[in-house]
Scaffold this active site. Structure first.
Site, PDB file in Angstrom:
ATOM      1  CG  ASN A  90       3.460 -42.442  13.410  1.00 56.85           C
ATOM      2  OD1 ASN A  90       3.697 -43.504  13.994  1.00 56.85           O
ATOM      3  ND2 ASN A  90       2.478 -42.341  12.515  1.00 56.85           N
ATOM      4  CB  SER A 142      10.588 -50.750  14.029  1.00 53.90           C
ATOM      5  OG  SER A 142      10.303 -52.133  14.005  1.00 53.90           O
ATOM      6  CE1 TYR A 156       8.838 -50.068   9.104  1.00 52.44           C
ATOM      7  CE2 TYR A 156       9.800 -52.003  10.133  1.00 52.44           C
ATOM      8  CZ  TYR A 156       8.988 -50.894  10.205  1.00 52.44           C
ATOM      9  OH  TYR A 156       8.332 -50.595  11.373  1.00 52.44           O
ATOM     10  CB  ALA A 158      18.126 -50.241   5.733  1.00 49.43           C
ATOM     11  CB  SER A 159      14.201 -46.819   6.808  1.00 43.94           C
ATOM     12  OG  SER A 159      13.133 -47.606   7.313  1.00 43.94           O
ATOM     13  CE  LYS A 160      10.158 -47.429  10.941  1.00 42.24           C
ATOM     14  NZ  LYS A 160       9.500 -46.152  11.300  1.00 42.24           N
TER      15      LYS A 160
END
Length: 251
Positions: A90, A142, A156, A158-160
């Site tokens: 998380n 997300s 953010y 790109a990471s998700k």
């Protein structure tokens, strides 16, 4: 809901928001919860409260964005409790900065926490799960990583998106060891990270108009889905990214 009595659950980013709700929900189901966060400010009071209520839980303070601390966290949890049955990735950061203005630190830190940290914990925990007969892993992604982009959140998003891809490939590979891997994709949830949005009446009005259920999510909306995905009732579900967003993004 199935009973998680004495199953060992590791939750990263458990000091507040969604992570805190997930940890608290598992504690309420009788699980042994290893609650990790980067700082003790929010984590330790929460863990103390759960312990006072009879919960089996312990606070851990590791920076999971780096390989060695992430591996050390998994090793300490196994040393304390004997195994890890469930891992919930998380921990996350969400810098608000335009693509043209973002510096290397914001970009790299976001990928390190949101994506690399999940990889390090999956790798370390899954090696142990393979030896003990299986387990469950849930990654908190997300809707921004699926079909809904966010302005000034390039790192953010790109990471998700990467986390959803990692979920799929981990599920494919780890199924051979009876390890299920899924992602949960929240919409806007009432947490500290969305405080700025919720303080802007015009922005809130515009946002709620795009959500068929007409409300923001609660951290417990997410926690309850995580609980289900880790239960025997979800035994035939793996490699999925499931939205929990009031209908904002549909299929």
């Amino acid at each position: 809901m199935n009973d998680f009595q004495d199953q060992v659950v590791l939750v990263s980013g458990a000091g507040r928001g969604i992570g805190k709700a997930i940890a608290q929900t598992f504690v309420g189901q009788g699980a042994i919860v290893a609650a990790d966060d980067l700082t003790p400010v929010n984590l330790e009071p929460a863990v103390s409260e759960w312990q006072h209520q009879g919960g089996k839980t312990k606070a851990y303070l590791y920076d999971i964005s780096k390989r060695l601390p992430a591996q050390a966290l998994v090793e300490e949890v196994i040393s304390d409790w004997g195994r890890i049955d469930i891992l919930v990735n998380n921990a996350g950061v969400e810098p608000h900065v335009s693509l043209l203005e973002m510096d290397e630190w914001d970009w790299q830190r976001t990928l390190d926490v949101n994506l690399s940290g999940a990889f390090y914990l999956i790798q370390a925990a899954a090696r142990q799960m393979r030896q003990t007969g299986g387990g469950c892993i849930v990654n908190i992604a997300s809707i921004a990583g699926r079909a809904f982009g966010l302005k000034d959140r390039s790192a953010y998003v790109a990471s998700k998106m990467g986390l959803i891809g990692l979920t799929r490939e981990a599920a494919r590979e780890l199924a051979a060891y009876n390890i299920r891997v899924n992602a949960v994709c929240p919409g806007v949830v009432e947490t500290e990270m969305t405080a700025r949005l919720r303080q802007d009446p015009q922005m809130m009005k515009a946002w709620l108009e795009t959500i068929p259920q007409g409300r923001l999510g609660s951290p417990y909306d997410v926690a309850n889905l995580v609980l289900f995905l880790c239960s025997p009732a979800a035994a035939y579900i793996t490699g999925q990214a499931i939205n929990v967003d009031g209908g904002k993004v549909m299929c």
